[in-house]
Design a protein around this motif. Sequence first.
Motif, short mmCIF file in Angstrom:
data_model
loop_
_atom_site.label_atom_id
_atom_site.label_comp_id
_atom_site.label_asym_id
_atom_site.label_seq_id
_atom_site.Cartn_x
_atom_site.Cartn_y
_atom_site.Cartn_z
N ASP A 157 5.82 -6.63 -5.35
CA ASP A 157 5.41 -6.18 -6.68
C ASP A 157 4.30 -7.02 -7.28
O ASP A 157 4.07 -7.02 -8.48
CB ASP A 157 6.62 -6.17 -7.61
N GLY A 158 3.60 -7.79 -6.47
CA GLY A 158 2.47 -8.60 -6.97
C GLY A 158 2.90 -9.72 -7.90
O GLY A 158 2.07 -10.29 -8.61
N SER A 159 4.18 -10.06 -7.87
CA SER A 159 4.66 -11.14 -8.75
C SER A 159 4.61 -12.47 -8.02
O SER A 159 4.34 -12.53 -6.80
CB SER A 159 6.10 -10.84 -9.19
N ALA A 160 4.92 -13.54 -8.76
CA ALA A 160 4.96 -14.87 -8.15
C ALA A 160 6.00 -14.91 -7.03
O ALA A 160 5.79 -15.52 -5.99
CB ALA A 160 5.29 -15.90 -9.22
N GLU A 161 7.11 -14.20 -7.25
CA GLU A 161 8.17 -14.12 -6.24
C GLU A 161 7.63 -13.55 -4.92
O GLU A 161 8.00 -13.99 -3.84
CB GLU A 161 9.29 -13.20 -6.75
N GLN B 137 -5.54 -7.22 -3.02
CA GLN B 137 -5.10 -5.84 -2.74
C GLN B 137 -4.29 -5.28 -3.91
O GLN B 137 -4.47 -4.13 -4.31
CB GLN B 137 -4.25 -5.83 -1.47
N TRP B 138 -3.43 -6.13 -4.47
CA TRP B 138 -2.61 -5.66 -5.60
C TRP B 138 -3.51 -5.31 -6.79
O TRP B 138 -3.28 -4.30 -7.47
CB TRP B 138 -1.59 -6.73 -5.99
N GLY B 139 -4.53 -6.12 -6.99
CA GLY B 139 -5.48 -5.84 -8.07
C GLY B 139 -6.18 -4.51 -7.86
O GLY B 139 -6.35 -3.72 -8.79
N VAL B 140 -6.56 -4.24 -6.65
CA VAL B 140 -7.26 -3.00 -6.33
C VAL B 140 -6.31 -1.81 -6.47
O VAL B 140 -6.67 -0.76 -7.02
CB VAL B 140 -7.87 -3.07 -4.90
N LEU B 141 -5.08 -1.97 -6.00
CA LEU B 141 -4.13 -0.85 -6.00
C LEU B 141 -3.60 -0.54 -7.40
O LEU B 141 -3.46 0.62 -7.78
CB LEU B 141 -2.94 -1.15 -5.08
N GLU B 142 -3.30 -1.58 -8.16
CA GLU B 142 -2.66 -1.38 -9.46
C GLU B 142 -3.67 -1.34 -10.60
O GLU B 142 -3.86 -0.30 -11.20
CB GLU B 142 -1.62 -2.48 -9.69
N SER B 143 -4.29 -2.49 -10.88
CA SER B 143 -5.32 -2.48 -11.92
C SER B 143 -6.18 -3.73 -11.78
O SER B 143 -5.69 -4.80 -11.38
CB SER B 143 -4.69 -2.42 -13.31
N TRP B 144 -7.45 -3.57 -12.09
CA TRP B 144 -8.39 -4.70 -11.97
C TRP B 144 -8.02 -5.83 -12.93
O TRP B 144 -8.33 -6.98 -12.69
CB TRP B 144 -9.82 -4.24 -12.25
N TYR C 229 0.83 -1.20 0.00
CA TYR C 229 0.00 0.00 0.00
C TYR C 229 0.87 1.26 0.00
O TYR C 229 0.65 2.19 -0.79
CB TYR C 229 -0.92 -0.01 1.24
N LEU C 230 1.89 1.29 0.86
CA LEU C 230 2.75 2.48 0.98
C LEU C 230 3.51 2.74 -0.32
O LEU C 230 3.63 3.89 -0.75
CB LEU C 230 3.74 2.30 2.14
N LEU C 231 4.02 1.68 -0.93
CA LEU C 231 4.78 1.87 -2.17
C LEU C 231 3.86 2.38 -3.29
O LEU C 231 4.27 3.22 -4.09
CB LEU C 231 5.48 0.57 -2.57
N SER C 232 2.63 1.88 -3.32
CA SER C 232 1.67 2.37 -4.32
C SER C 232 1.34 3.83 -4.07
O SER C 232 1.25 4.64 -4.99
CB SER C 232 0.38 1.55 -4.26
#
Lengths: 372, 318
Positions: free
Chosen positions: B104-108, B181-188, B66-69
Motif C-alpha cells: 500500500d505504499g506505506s512505511a510498512e 511506481q506507487w507515485g505513478v500508480l496512485e498520485s503524483w 500494479y495488479l492491485l491498482s
Amino acid sequence: MPDLLDSPDSGRGDRPLTAISVSRDPKGSAPPALPFGSRLTEEAAALPLLLCQRVSKWYGPVIGVNQVTLELRSGITGLVGSNGAGKSTLMRLITGQLRPDLGSIEIRGHDAWSTSARRHVGYCPELDSFYEEMSGRQFVEAMARLYGYPRREALDRAAFALERVGMAGRAERRVRGYSKGMRQRIKLAQALLHDPELMVLDEPLSGIDPVGRDEFVRLFGDLASMGKCLLISSHELEELEKLTDHLAIMAHGRIAAVGTVAQIRDRLDNHPLLIRIDVKRSSPGENDSENDERRRLAAGLLKLNDVVGVELLDARPEDAVDPVLVRARNPQRFFQELTRLVLEEWYEIARLETLDDSTSAVLGYLLSGRSA
Amino acid sequence: MGESLNRAATPELLHYRPWRGEFRTPAASIWPIARVALTSIFQKWMFWIIYILGLLIFLLFFFGQYLLSWAETQAGETDVQLGGWGRMNPRHLIALFRGFLKLDGSAESYRSFFAYQGYIVMIVLALAGSILIGNDLRFGSLPYYLSKPLSRWHYLLGKGLAVAVFINLMTTLPAIVLFAQWGVLESWEYLFERFDLLLGILGYGLVLTVTLTVLLLATATWLRRTVPLIMMWTTLFFFCRLLSAAMVDGLRFSPRWRLIDLWNSTSLIGAACLGLDLETIRPGNQPPWYEAALVLGGVSLLCLTYLIRRIRGVEIVR
C-alpha cells in the motif's frame, strides 16, 4: 658460517652488516629516466634511486630483515639468497607494501611508504594470482587506473605495455587459460605501465621456457641500458649471470655482500680462489717426471705470497697438457705475479681457468661455506 | 613461445609518450578497485542466477502493486460472493489485500520489502565475500594493489564500495523504484507528500550498507574461503536470531537480548528511519532503536579495528 657474516662487525649492534658494499652506477650509465608526470630537478636526479639505511623488519618475534643498508642508482642488481633469507620482505619494504620497524627507505628522496615514491617503482610480485575471469587486457588496464591515469591514457598504456611484453595478440583471452610464462608477461606488463625508474622484480624468470627467458633477459638489458634500475630476485643464477654481475646477497635477513661477483669473490679470504692451469708438454705422450714442466711451475707458484696450495692433477698420457690446481688469495695480485712468473720462465700455458668465481660458487661459499 | 617480445620497437614503446597531465589523487583509484571486484563477481553466471532470484521479491512487490491498482480500476460497486463466507465490496477486498500483503505504499510496505530482500542479500554476500576480498588475501593478489600509489584505506574503501553497490542494487534501488511506481500508480502528490519515506528508504539502505559492508570485509578478510564464510554468516544472522528469540520470548529475559541478533538491530534502525513505531514490529517486545544503533556501531568499530590490524599485518610469514 659464511665468511662475510662472520666478519668482526657481525657482533656489533650499531653497524649494519654490509660486508662489501659497492655503490652502483654501472657501465654505459645513461642519464636517469624521467618518471611520468614530473620533471626531475638536477638535485633530485643526484639522489640515489634507492637508499635503504639500517632497515629492520620484524614479524612478531621473527626478524625478516636485519639492519640492511643498500644504495642503488641504475643498472641491474641481482638479489640472491636462500629461501627465507629476507629477499621478498626487502622487496616489499622497497615497494612500500611494508613499513620498516627501524631505519628508512627512500626512493629518489621520498619515503618508500609514500604514494609519491611508489610512482617511481614498478613491482612484479612472485605469485601469479590474478582475477582468473578477467582477460589479460582488462587486468592490465585496471592496474593502469590504479596509477592515477585517466581512462583513455590507461587504455593506451595498457596496450603499449602488452605489446612490449609480447602479449598484445593474446590479451583478450581470460587469465584462467594462460600458461605460467604468459602470466609472467602480464605481471611484467603491469609493472611497466608507468615507465618506472626502479623496477623490483621477484622471480621474473621462473616458469618461463628458454626462449622466453632469453627474451626477458634482452628486455631487462634494454631497460637497464635506458638508465633504469632493476632489482631482480632470482634463483636462476645462470640467467642472472647473463643479466648482471652486480649482486646483493642476502642471508638470515642481512645483506651479506653487495658488489660485483669479482669484488665479492676477492673478499672471500677463507676460500682461496681455485685456478686450473694446463701446462703444455714439451713432447706429447711423454710423462717424464724429471722433465715435467709443471713441477717447475708448481715450485715457482709456491714461492708466491698469495698461493696457499698447489696440487698436481692426474694427467692422461694421451693429453698434451699437464694440469695444475692452484689455491690463491688476492686474485688480482696473484694473476699479476703469475703473469710475471710465466714470462720470466717461459712456461707454455695451454689453458687458464678459474673454477669457483661463478655466481653460484660465490653464493655457495657465502651461504653455506661450500660451492653451490 | 609464440609471439616474441617486441624488441625492434623498444625505444618508442618503453618511453611511451610523455605524460603531461595531472595524476589523479589516490582516492580516484577507489572506483577502479570496486570495478575490478564487481567485474569478477558479475563474470560468474552463478551470481546472475542468485541476483535474478533476489529480484523476484522485488518483482512480486512491483507487480503486486500494479495488479492491485489495476484491479481497483476494474472493480464495480456490486458486492462479490466470497465462497461460503458471504459477500463483500471488491474495493474493500482489495484494501484488505493491500493491508495484509503490505502493498500500500506505506512505511510498512518498504520495511517489509527490505526485510524479505535482506535475506537474499545475506546469502549473496556470504557467497560473494570470498571473491570480493577473501581471494586477494588467500591467493596473494594484494601486492598488486599495495605497490601502487594508494594506501590500504583506499584499497578497503574500493572493496567496500563494491559491496555497497551490490547491496544497494538489491535493496535501496528497487525500493526507490517501488516508491516511484506507487507515485505513478496512485498520485503524483504521493512523491512529494511522502518524501519522508524516500529519506527513510535511503536511511535504511545506508544502515544496511554500512553494517553489512564492514561486517563482510572483516569476516571475508578473516575467513577468506566461501564455506567458512557462509557458516559464520549463518551463525551471525540465523543462530543468533534463534538464540535471541529463545531468550526473550521463551525464557522471558530482557528485550535487550534481542540485540545479539544483528539483523533484528538493522530492522529496528530501519524502522526508525521509516518512522515506524516499535509496536508495529514483529516479534514484539523490542529494545529501543538507539540501543540497536549502539550495538551496530560497536560491531562496525570492532570490524574496522580488526581490518586495520589485519591489513597492516598482511604479509606475516605463514
